[in-house]
Design an enzyme around this catalytic site. Structure first.
Site, PDB file in Angstrom:
ATOM      1  N   GLU A 212       0.889  -1.168   0.000  1.00  0.00           N
ATOM      2  CA  GLU A 212       0.000   0.000   0.000  1.00  0.00           C
ATOM      3  C   GLU A 212       0.921   1.209   0.000  1.00  0.00           C
ATOM      4  O   GLU A 212       1.526   1.533   1.016  1.00  0.00           O
ATOM      5  CB  GLU A 212      -0.901  -0.053   1.234  1.00  0.00           C
ATOM      6  CG  GLU A 212      -2.143   0.792   1.073  1.00  0.00           C
ATOM      7  CD  GLU A 212      -1.943   2.188   1.613  1.00  0.00           C
ATOM      8  OE1 GLU A 212      -1.432   3.044   0.854  1.00  0.00           O
ATOM      9  OE2 GLU A 212      -2.285   2.421   2.758  1.00  0.00           O
TER      10      GLU A 212
ATOM     11  N   CYS B 223      -2.104   8.982   2.780  1.00  0.00           N
ATOM     12  CA  CYS B 223      -1.965   8.608   1.374  1.00  0.00           C
ATOM     13  C   CYS B 223      -3.226   8.898   0.562  1.00  0.00           C
ATOM     14  O   CYS B 223      -3.168   9.014  -0.651  1.00  0.00           O
ATOM     15  CB  CYS B 223      -1.572   7.137   1.265  1.00  0.00           C
ATOM     16  SG  CYS B 223      -2.597   6.091   2.300  1.00  0.00           S
TER      17      CYS B 223
HETATM   18  P1  NAD Z   1      10.685   6.580   3.590  1.00  0.00           P
HETATM   19  O1  NAD Z   1      10.497   6.009   2.255  1.00  0.00           O
HETATM   20  O2  NAD Z   1      12.072   6.909   4.036  1.00  0.00           O
HETATM   21  O3  NAD Z   1      10.056   5.657   4.746  1.00  0.00           O
HETATM   22  C1  NAD Z   1       8.723   5.205   4.706  1.00  0.00           C
HETATM   23  C2  NAD Z   1       8.558   4.106   5.745  1.00  0.00           C
HETATM   24  O4  NAD Z   1       9.282   2.967   5.315  1.00  0.00           O
HETATM   25  C3  NAD Z   1       9.109   4.426   7.129  1.00  0.00           C
HETATM   26  O5  NAD Z   1       8.203   3.939   8.095  1.00  0.00           O
HETATM   27  C4  NAD Z   1      10.443   3.666   7.228  1.00  0.00           C
HETATM   28  O6  NAD Z   1      10.721   3.213   8.540  1.00  0.00           O
HETATM   29  C5  NAD Z   1      10.186   2.502   6.325  1.00  0.00           C
HETATM   30  N1  NAD Z   1      11.365   2.051   5.628  1.00  0.00           N
HETATM   31  C6  NAD Z   1      12.341   2.789   5.067  1.00  0.00           C
HETATM   32  N2  NAD Z   1      13.268   1.987   4.505  1.00  0.00           N
HETATM   33  C7  NAD Z   1      12.865   0.717   4.716  1.00  0.00           C
HETATM   34  C8  NAD Z   1      13.370  -0.560   4.369  1.00  0.00           C
HETATM   35  N3  NAD Z   1      14.498  -0.702   3.668  1.00  0.00           N
HETATM   36  N4  NAD Z   1      12.682  -1.660   4.774  1.00  0.00           N
HETATM   37  C9  NAD Z   1      11.530  -1.550   5.466  1.00  0.00           C
HETATM   38  N5  NAD Z   1      10.990  -0.360   5.801  1.00  0.00           N
HETATM   39  C10 NAD Z   1      11.650   0.749   5.434  1.00  0.00           C
HETATM   40  O7  NAD Z   1       9.808   7.834   3.578  1.00  0.00           O
HETATM   41  P2  NAD Z   1       9.408   8.936   4.623  1.00  0.00           P
HETATM   42  O8  NAD Z   1      10.360  10.096   4.542  1.00  0.00           O
HETATM   43  O9  NAD Z   1       9.139   8.362   5.974  1.00  0.00           O
HETATM   44  O10 NAD Z   1       8.065   9.357   3.925  1.00  0.00           O
HETATM   45  C11 NAD Z   1       8.203   9.847   2.603  1.00  0.00           C
HETATM   46  C12 NAD Z   1       7.093   9.456   1.726  1.00  0.00           C
HETATM   47  O11 NAD Z   1       6.580   8.167   2.019  1.00  0.00           O
HETATM   48  C13 NAD Z   1       5.891  10.340   1.872  1.00  0.00           C
HETATM   49  O12 NAD Z   1       6.073  11.504   1.138  1.00  0.00           O
HETATM   50  C14 NAD Z   1       4.796   9.484   1.328  1.00  0.00           C
HETATM   51  O13 NAD Z   1       4.733   9.614  -0.059  1.00  0.00           O
HETATM   52  C15 NAD Z   1       5.220   8.092   1.662  1.00  0.00           C
HETATM   53  N6  NAD Z   1       4.450   7.516   2.775  1.00  0.00           N
HETATM   54  C16 NAD Z   1       3.330   6.866   2.451  1.00  0.00           C
HETATM   55  C17 NAD Z   1       2.544   6.335   3.439  1.00  0.00           C
HETATM   56  C18 NAD Z   1       1.272   5.616   3.102  1.00  0.00           C
HETATM   57  O14 NAD Z   1       0.394   5.540   3.942  1.00  0.00           O
HETATM   58  N7  NAD Z   1       1.159   5.035   1.921  1.00  0.00           N
HETATM   59  C19 NAD Z   1       2.930   6.461   4.767  1.00  0.00           C
HETATM   60  C20 NAD Z   1       4.121   7.112   5.084  1.00  0.00           C
HETATM   61  C21 NAD Z   1       4.891   7.636   4.053  1.00  0.00           C
END
Ligand code: NAD
Length: 480
Positions: A247, A281
């Site tokens: 998601e 999202c």
């Molecule tokens: P990010 O991509 O750095 O992290 C997103 C999430 O993924 C965090 O909870 C992080 O702990 C986890 N994560 C990061 N690397 C991982 C890995 N290798 N394995 C497993 N988990 C990992 O992004 P961010 O700076 O936290 O958020 C940026 C963007 O992410 C937002 O602009 C948005 O577009 C998206 N986002 C989407 C949702 C959603 O509900 N779909 C939620 C949070 C963030």
């Protein structure tokens, strides 16, 4: 109320660690607590514990499993105030929004627990003495990853579906917002969940996800978060031929048609946009408004948006809290500056307030020119883009122009227009004349880069089960 003392949950034990990670209050930038950083041995113990938990859990009667899950949902409801308070301290949303999220998470657990009672199979008659039994079985140990924006609801989506299907789960919630998942785990342990069925780890996301995906003990992956990380995890899972439920992000369009009431829709839209400071999202972001009502809509939207109170989530009159982290605010500032430089009208917001906390006001950008980054990149924050359209064809084309398709919204009272939008909008969910786009009872998920698989609704356990065919003859025989 104090912030909880959070530990890892491994094989039924609450585990501390030498290394820790600080949790920051985004409204004050102060440290509110520390969480343990899982070691390689902790991850290995979680995998071994989950294997043991699975053996016990999958053999329990569905009604026995459901009774434990429903009791945990009841405990969550009874602990609403405590859970909501911790969520505000680490995530920033208003107390009312956090309390609503606790109730929503409990409803998700109740829905999935009851779905667990209905994992019916089929009997396929193949002859007078031959039939095939089609059974649904839990897929096995699942690795789940949940983000920081909905720190109670999002982990619950993973926990509720995996456990209701009879699977064991190793969950890594976001390190920035650990309290929601911790409280859910505590409710489940208190309700009598056997050891190992749920394991909760915090630490290095890359190390944990790599170890889990590469382990033969883990059979499936479920992730909510950014497209970039989702793609990375899907590639790792593909190399090991493991299914994923993803998601990912969106960039939701809102088509406001010529016959809609611009003031009434603007009022609803501001409330929906302000929700969780836009960090959702499904947040309505790209408003496409019919030319004849454009100015009335923009003025009403900006007027309402200026009145939205921005502050600490614990203050009683706060409507929008801070962004959850500093990098989110930097991204928002970059997108607003880029749009402004290219000639967009900034009708309200658009400036970071002075002082501590990652605050940023609700910002309305009108007539945003093609080429602005914010038209393509999901802001995941308090930005509303309002552009106009002349023909419905153009609005549909613009709504579908991006490579994401999670949620979309439309406002029209015309049945033909509604039918056309339902057929032509490219999104996992479309909401017509409302901003409610998901609930425990309805399926939710994306198309295109927004991911695949569905959470909630009648098929919420499908991704967590496998189908087994058992061919059964009444006595030993040679079949044709
Ligand atoms: P990010 O991509 O750095 O992290 C997103 C999430 O993924 C965090 O909870 C992080 O702990 C986890 N994560 C990061 N690397 C991982 C890995 N290798 N394995 C497993 N988990 C990992 O992004 P961010 O700076 O936290 O958020 C940026 C963007 O992410 C937002 O602009 C948005 O577009 C998206 N986002 C989407 C949702 C959603 O509900 N779909 C939620 C949070 C963030």
């Amino acid at each position: 109320m104090n912030y909880p003392e959070i530990k890892l949950l491994i094989d039924g034990q609450w585990v501390a660690s030498e290394k820790s990670i600080a949790v920051i209050n985004p409204a004050t930038e102060a440290v509110v607590g520390h969480i343990p950083h899982a070691s390689a041995a902790d991850i290995a113990n979680a995998i071994a514990g989950a294997a043991r938990g699975l053996r016990v859990w999958k053999r329990m009667a569905p009604a026995e499993r459901a009774a434990i899950l429903l009791k945990a949902a009841q405990l969550m409801r009874a602990r609403e105030a405590r859970i909501a308070h911790a969520t505000v301290l680490e995530q920033g949303k208003s107390l009312a929004a956090a309390a609503f999220e606790v109730r929503r998470a409990a409803a998700i657990l109740e829905w999935d627990a009851n779905q667990g009672l209905r994992q019916y199979g089929q009997v396929v008659p193949l002859g007078p003495e031959l039939r095939c039994m089609v059974r649904r079985e839990p897929i096995g140990v699942v690795a789940g990853f949940a983000p920081w924006n909905a720190p109670i609801g999002s982990p619950m989506r993973k926990i509720a579906a995996a456990l209701s299907a009879g699977c064991a789960l190793i969950l890594k919630p976001a390190e920035e917002t650990p309290a929601g998942a911790f409280h859910i785990a505590q409710a489940l342990v208190d309700a009598g969940l056997p050891p190992g069925v749920l394991n909760v780890l915090f630490g290095d996301p890359g190390e944990i996800s790599r170890t889990l995906v590469e382990s033969d003990g883990v059979r499936m992956l479920t992730f909510t978060g950014s497209v970039a990380v989702g793609r990375q995890l899907a590639q790792m899972a593909a190399a090991r031929l493991k299914p994923c439920l993803l998601e990912l992000g969106g960039h939701a369009p809102v088509i406001v048609c010529a016959d809609a009431d611009p003031v009434a829709v603007a009022r609803l839209a501001v409330r929906a946009k302000a929700n969780n400071t836009g960090q959702i999202c499904v947040s309505p972001t790209r408003f496409l408004v019919a030319e004849n009502i454009f100015e009335a809509f923009v003025q009403a939207f900006a007027e309402q948006a200026r009145a939205v109170a921005c502050g600490d989530g614990l203050a009683p009159d706060t409507h929008i809290g801070p962004l959850t982290n500093a990098r989110r605010r930097q991204d928002i500032e970059r997108l607003v500056d880029d749009a402004r430089t290219r000639g967009a009208r900034v009708l309200c917001g658009g400036e970071r307030p002075p002082g501590k906390g990652y605050f940023y006001p609700l910002t309305v950008l009108a007539d945003v020119p093609e080429g602005a980054q914010v038209l393509r990149e999901e802001p995941f924050g308090p930005i509303a883009i309002i552009n106009r359209f002349a023909q419905l064809d153009d609005a549909i084309a613009q709504a579908n122009a991006l490579n994401v398709g999670l949620a979309a919204y439309a406002f029209s009272n015309n049945a033909d227009v509604q039918e056309r939008l339902a057929a032509e909008i490219e999104a996992g969910s479309l909401a017509i004349n409302t901003f409610t786009v998901s609930s425990a009872e309805t399926p939710f998920g994306g198309i295109k880069d927004s991911g695949f698989g569905r959470e909630g609704g009648a098929h919420s356990l499908d991704a967590y089960t496998v189908i087994k065919s058992v061919m059964q003859a009444s006595h030993a025989q040679v079949l044709a």
